[in-house]
Design a protein around this motif. Structure first.
Motif, short mmCIF file in Angstrom:
data_model
loop_
_atom_site.label_atom_id
_atom_site.label_comp_id
_atom_site.label_asym_id
_atom_site.label_seq_id
_atom_site.Cartn_x
_atom_site.Cartn_y
_atom_site.Cartn_z
N TYR A 169 -31.61 -49.93 -12.79
CA TYR A 169 -31.61 -50.50 -14.14
C TYR A 169 -32.81 -50.12 -14.99
CZ TYR A 169 -27.85 -53.35 -12.27
OH TYR A 169 -26.67 -53.77 -11.70
N ARG A 170 -33.70 -49.25 -14.50
CA ARG A 170 -34.80 -48.85 -15.37
C ARG A 170 -34.24 -48.21 -16.64
NH1 ARG A 170 -39.98 -46.11 -12.55
NH2 ARG A 170 -40.23 -47.46 -10.73
N CYS A 171 -35.04 -48.25 -17.70
CA CYS A 171 -34.62 -47.56 -18.91
C CYS A 171 -35.85 -47.02 -19.61
CB CYS A 171 -33.81 -48.49 -19.81
SG CYS A 171 -34.62 -50.03 -20.20
N PHE A 172 -35.65 -46.32 -20.70
CA PHE A 172 -36.79 -45.72 -21.40
C PHE A 172 -37.56 -46.80 -22.17
CE2 PHE A 172 -33.79 -41.92 -21.30
CZ PHE A 172 -34.43 -41.34 -20.21
N PRO A 173 -38.87 -46.60 -22.35
CA PRO A 173 -39.68 -47.60 -23.04
C PRO A 173 -39.06 -47.99 -24.39
CG PRO A 173 -41.10 -45.95 -22.07
CD PRO A 173 -39.68 -45.46 -21.87
N GLY A 174 -39.03 -49.27 -24.64
CA GLY A 174 -38.45 -49.77 -25.90
C GLY A 174 -36.98 -50.12 -25.76
N GLN A 175 -36.36 -49.77 -24.63
CA GLN A 175 -34.95 -50.10 -24.42
C GLN A 175 -34.80 -51.37 -23.58
OE1 GLN A 175 -33.23 -46.54 -22.73
NE2 GLN A 175 -33.05 -45.56 -24.73
N GLY A 176 -35.88 -51.83 -22.98
CA GLY A 176 -35.79 -52.99 -22.09
C GLY A 176 -36.65 -54.13 -22.58
N GLY A 177 -37.16 -54.91 -21.64
CA GLY A 177 -37.91 -56.09 -22.01
C GLY A 177 -39.35 -56.10 -21.52
N LEU A 178 -39.82 -55.01 -20.94
CA LEU A 178 -41.20 -54.98 -20.44
C LEU A 178 -42.14 -54.51 -21.55
CD1 LEU A 178 -40.61 -53.30 -16.92
CD2 LEU A 178 -40.68 -55.74 -17.49
N ASP A 179 -43.38 -55.00 -21.51
CA ASP A 179 -44.34 -54.62 -22.55
C ASP A 179 -45.04 -53.33 -22.16
OD1 ASP A 179 -46.07 -54.47 -24.66
OD2 ASP A 179 -47.35 -56.13 -24.00
N MET A 190 -26.55 -60.20 -2.30
CA MET A 190 -27.44 -59.58 -3.29
C MET A 190 -28.56 -60.55 -3.60
SD MET A 190 -24.54 -58.26 -5.98
CE MET A 190 -25.39 -56.90 -6.79
N ALA A 191 -29.75 -59.99 -3.76
CA ALA A 191 -30.87 -60.83 -4.16
C ALA A 191 -30.96 -60.79 -5.68
CB ALA A 191 -32.16 -60.32 -3.53
N MET A 192 -30.22 -61.67 -6.33
CA MET A 192 -30.28 -61.71 -7.79
C MET A 192 -29.99 -63.11 -8.29
SD MET A 192 -26.80 -59.65 -8.90
CE MET A 192 -27.29 -59.64 -10.63
N ASP A 193 -30.23 -63.33 -9.55
CA ASP A 193 -29.97 -64.59 -10.20
C ASP A 193 -28.53 -65.04 -9.90
OD1 ASP A 193 -30.41 -66.65 -12.32
OD2 ASP A 193 -28.80 -65.52 -13.27
N VAL A 194 -28.38 -66.28 -9.41
CA VAL A 194 -27.08 -66.71 -8.90
C VAL A 194 -26.01 -66.77 -9.98
CG1 VAL A 194 -27.52 -69.21 -9.05
CG2 VAL A 194 -25.98 -68.34 -7.28
N LEU A 253 -34.97 -57.49 -18.65
CA LEU A 253 -35.48 -58.57 -17.82
C LEU A 253 -34.33 -59.11 -16.97
CD1 LEU A 253 -37.82 -60.31 -20.40
CD2 LEU A 253 -38.36 -58.55 -18.70
N MET A 254 -34.44 -59.01 -15.66
CA MET A 254 -33.38 -59.44 -14.77
C MET A 254 -34.00 -60.15 -13.58
SD MET A 254 -31.18 -55.89 -14.65
CE MET A 254 -29.56 -56.48 -14.19
N ALA A 255 -33.34 -61.22 -13.15
CA ALA A 255 -33.81 -61.91 -11.95
C ALA A 255 -33.08 -61.32 -10.76
CB ALA A 255 -33.54 -63.40 -12.08
N MET A 256 -33.61 -60.24 -10.22
CA MET A 256 -32.96 -59.63 -9.05
C MET A 256 -33.99 -58.94 -8.19
SD MET A 256 -30.94 -56.35 -10.71
CE MET A 256 -30.08 -56.04 -9.17
N ASP A 257 -33.57 -58.57 -7.00
CA ASP A 257 -34.42 -57.86 -6.07
C ASP A 257 -35.07 -56.66 -6.77
OD1 ASP A 257 -35.22 -56.99 -3.30
OD2 ASP A 257 -33.93 -55.31 -3.85
N VAL A 258 -36.39 -56.55 -6.66
CA VAL A 258 -37.12 -55.57 -7.47
C VAL A 258 -36.74 -54.13 -7.11
CG1 VAL A 258 -39.21 -55.52 -6.05
CG2 VAL A 258 -39.39 -55.08 -8.50
N LEU A 259 -36.42 -53.88 -5.85
CA LEU A 259 -36.05 -52.52 -5.44
C LEU A 259 -34.74 -52.11 -6.10
CD1 LEU A 259 -36.43 -50.00 -3.65
CD2 LEU A 259 -35.36 -51.25 -1.78
N GLN A 260 -33.74 -53.00 -6.07
CA GLN A 260 -32.46 -52.70 -6.71
C GLN A 260 -32.63 -52.56 -8.23
OE1 GLN A 260 -29.61 -51.95 -5.18
NE2 GLN A 260 -30.84 -52.13 -3.33
#
Lengths: 598, 598
Positions: B209-219, A198-202, B197-204
């Motif tokens: 893991y997407r979520c509705f606005p305000g439920q995650g860490g993106l602005d 998996m490509a993710m944080d170790v 906010l997760m350090a992982m492959d962007v496709l996965q």
């Protein structure tokens, strides 16, 4: 070799874990400190309990953030260590795992790290305790095994060695070859874990997704070979953090764990396990059958009722080389209150050797009375409780299970079915990794890529395992869907029958008033957009409700019957060496099946 | 602004999704092609159904792998596109999403990409269809929005514009400010999604893991402001791929989705939503109480029975500012067959405004007859079905709910309890993200870090929300544990009571024969190793069964009572501004609770 496992690998209380670990057959255990803290048992009681169970306490872990800190912090660390040495003495544990520091207070100073670890080892030695120092993959300054080894060598104390962990080494892409430069007696402990690639944080990868060796994508066996070349004589120990195992059945996870080590020892040439006898085909599929639906369905599919068991309420149905056994003697008491797949007969060249290997790999051996046949049949239970019978059908060198059936005059008109192409089994939710390890090691089948297929109410994870020649194929599924999404939604099993002419098979089903599962017209509009199919073929697919797929080699036509109890049939035709299972069509098929039952 | 949502965000069949989307109050919908393919409804029928429901079909998506391919591939792509234009005409959709190519056949040639997209747009225009081109974060050559915009500008066709997706832009760390350089009329569509906010492959990351606005860490709100400055007038549309939502209840996920857009519009200054009225304390906690256990427990904790409701089987218990309402009139018909937390009263300066905001944010308003008081009480249902009453207790400007209780002479000896410190609610398994969005937007509480706590049989996810001054704190928990791990294991709720002297409170419990939850001795050994506590304090903790934690500011002592039905009490003492909830002790507490019930 001696086998051990960290208590953190399993679900349950410390006492439940110890019991399951001993029952599975491990020699020892790593006590994960958090399990101790949460236990109402005193260290002395745990020591006694482990002794009663015949388990050695091989390691106490983890002790953190020791090395390369300023003087005042060191004093606090040593105070903390003395308290833990006292616990270890009460526990009867003489090896402590020290992880490389993640503390912001740690300095990047190998000489200081060596000096402080030496001091810790001296203190430990006074209690008869040794220290195994391990590089965490996310250690602040020390995060590779060779770096940890340099520090241990520099510290040069008999009570200080290193601990190697396959996850920490392989997850970072370190070359494990360098392990061979470490003297075996300085490797105090070996922890083994695999993980899917998996490509993710170790750190997250390590904490949630580790799995037992052979269940993931890391070359744990290759690493073990390097370790063994050093002369390492300690135990093989599993340390796996896995969210699914945390919720799984303790006893069966422990068995799964030990199976992974047995297979790993085999890969390293350290056992005399009987070699796998790869099955060469399906002898039969046995269905628990209540009511008239399954006989009607088999008749529609062109099967003939060819035999009746001489002493049990069991019938044999045949078409080509496809054999289906309907058993109406399986009821609620045997766990089959509704039509379901109860057993699979696998054709092997040496049933006794197949069963011997399965036993050696801890597969539960089944009592003989369940066998459909009275002829000697060796059987084990698969992870989903399906029974696997090892058969040798109608070979002069071996009694055949078919001999127990009194032949009947067969009258059905065949519908082109030639053999069982594959069987799809639904795995218990928390035992998907267990299943692929089981089929790979016990039967010598090759696991294919793990797929995630969209279901209207969730996801279906699916992984096929097959023999090299494709004569035995199993699809292992686990449904992660809404519990209220319809009867048996997450429990469906199916038998895929190969037809030499699926168009003819499908026409027959239509003529008999048992048409295939209805497929939406939108699917055929899309098929036309995606593939430049012959217009005649496209019309036929749409007209008959056939699904279509293609791969590099060839193409694939398939259809589905109605579901009876937990079971349905698929009819497939593989053309020009198509190797898949029509996975691209699974979302459409799943939606159509949900639509039928809601 | 107009609101829209992609059908892929929700669980269920296409028809179920459309119904839920309309019921929640969205204006339009993006039809995700796979949902169409799996639907037995023809495009015409879906068009009619959407019209009946008052939903516009804002987008048909996705169409893949178009641009910058060799000539022969282009011909096939255009053939495929014509088939999809035909479907769109039947569906009544006039905007098609084209994702940047991931095909190995695609060339890194912007001029060719522009030329071929222009050709596609020409063909589309002939059907009255427009194309919105979107850069996937993992597109082969085009993976940033500014690159996609350069190509669209170069193609220069009125039927070709771009689609912006907050996930694709923010997940790569692109600066959204550049969006302002795009003319609003060339932004054909705006898709919104957040993600933790997760350090992982962007496709996965994107697919699961997407979520509705305000439920995650993106602005997402910041990005929206940039988009609005362009003059964009299209809908705000949600496109979220989330494994949990896939299995969730369709109707409530749709409401959760629309709530996220309403809050997002507020953040962008585009709505006149009533401002949040942040609660200033707990007015009461109401427990469904059958049997004598809860009254006994409250008595042991030093509560006095201070009032009886004048018309309902409801009692008021008080100690300091802590008020507990025991309601024995809640039974199986109201979903409370066993002792459970039924409601929370929140103190606010303006109950009607609190309720107004909750209504505007789609919180289900509760019928008045459930209120414990006859005085006007505004109430809504929280995501876990707990009822939230907005109260103004004993202020002359507002009728007080306490007026419905006939006072009784109180005789109990108080035990130091001053007020309700926090309430811990167990969220339904698939609605953890919904819960934190609900409390943040409806009540204006601030969400804290999400924690994962080890339970012997799985994991507990926990997230606190609190008012700025800490006077209202809620802990939102979801237990991911083995279903067979004991009664109510995954459903426990608790009320934490603050004591000004927890040692005295604990001694009283011991004296009354109701000692706190037993904590293992191993915990205290470890506490001694980890902290250099005053030996007297350490002895007291061990003797009384108190747990200890500390943070930068201060320290925290706590204990737990036995569990009655689904409910238990915690007693806490915060010293010197400690801000947490003793999370470090949760694994020990959970194990002790499991031990009590097994």
């Amino acid at each position: 070799m001696r086998t051990s496992i960290a208590t953190v690998c399993l679900s349950g209380t410390l006492e439940e874990k110890l019991t399951a670990i001993a029952a599975a057959g491990f020699d020892g255990v790593e006590i994960f400190e958090n399990d101790l803290l949460a236990s109402p048992l005193s260290p002395e009681r745990i020591r006694d309990r482990a002794a009663e169970l015949g388990l050695a306490i091989d390691l106490f872990q983890p002790f953190r953030d020791v090395e390369a800190v300023p003087e005042d912090l060191l004093a606090r660390t040593l105070r903390r260590a003395e308290k833990k040495f006292a616990v270890m003495e009460r526990l009867g544990a003489d090896l402590m795992l020290v992880c490389s520091s993640v503390s912001p207070a740690a300095l990047d100073d190998d000489a200081l790290a060596a000096e402080q670890l030496r001091l810790l080892a001296e203190r430990a030695a006074a209690h008869g305790i040794r220290i195994a120092y391990e590089a965490l993959a996310w250690g602040r300054h020390v995060n590779t095994y060779d770096h940890a080894w340099r520090i241990v060598r520099q510290a040069d104390h008999p009570a200080l060695g290193i601990c190697l962990d396959s996850f920490h080494i392989l997850s970072r892409g370190s070359d494990p070859k360098g392990i061979e430069e470490i003297p075996g007696e300085k490797i105090f402990f070996l922890q083994l874990a695999d993980a899917p690639l998996m490509a993710m944080d170790v750190l997250q990868w390590s904490r949630h997704y580790r799995c037992f060796p052979g269940q993931g994508g890391l070359d744990v066996a290759g690493l073990l070979e390097h370790v063994l070349r050093t002369g390492y004589e300690g135990p093989l120990s599993l340390e796996v953090f896995n969210d699914v195992f945390r919720q799984g059945d303790t006893a069966r996870t422990a068995v799964d764990a030990l199976r992974s080590l047995i297979a790993l020892e085999e890969a390293a040439g350290r056992t005399d396990l009987p070699a796998p006898v790869v099955p060469t085909g399906f002898a039969f599929a046995e269905l628990a059958s209540t009511g008239p639906e399954l006989p009607a369905l088999l008749t529609e599919l062109g099967f003939a009722r060819t035999g009746r068991h001489h002493s049990k309420p069991v019938e044999l149905w045949e078409q080509g080389d496809a054999r289906i056994v309907l058993n109406s003697g399986l009821d609620a008491t045997t766990g089959h209150p509704e039509p379901a797949l109860a057993a699979i007969g696998l054709e092997t060249s040496d049933p006794a050797a197949s069963a011997g290997r399965a036993r050696a790999l801890l597969a539960p051996v089944l009592p003989r009375h369940r066998a459909v046949a009275d002829a000697p049949l060796d059987a084990v239970a698969a992870p989903d409780s399906t029974e696997l019978f090892f058969c040798r059908t109608e070979h002069p060198d071996h009694p055949s299970w078919t001999g127990d059936f009194t032949p009947r005059a067969a009258s059905a008109a065949p519908a082109g079915i030639t053999h069982i192409d594959h069987v799809a089994l639904t795995q218990p939710r928390h035992h998907f990794d267990e299943a692929s390890l089981f089929y790979r090691t016990v039967l010598g089948l090759r696991p294919h890529e793990s797929l995630e297929l969209a279901d209207p109410y969730g996801l279906l994870r699916s992984r096929a395992v097959s023999g090299a020649d494709g004569s035995v194929r199993l699809a292992l599924n686990v449904a992660q869907i809404r519990p209220d999404s319809g009867p048996s939604g997450s429990l469906r099993q199916h038998i895929a029958l190969h037809s030499r002419d699926i168009v003819a098979t499908a026409r027959r089903l239509w003529e008999l008033g048992a048409p295939p599962l209805p497929i939406p017209g939108n699917y055929y509009d899309d098929l036309e957009a995606r593939h430049e199919l012959d217009p005649g073929l496209h019309r036929t697919l749409r007209e008959l409700g056939l699904l279509y797929d293609q791969d590099d080699g060839g193409s694939f036509l398939h259809l589905y019957t109605a579901t009876v109890g937990r079971v349905f049939f698929e009819v497939v035709q593989r053309i020009d060496g198509y190797q898949g299972y029509g996975a691209a069509n699974a979302p459409v098929r799943l939606a159509a099946q949900h639509a039928r039952v809601r």
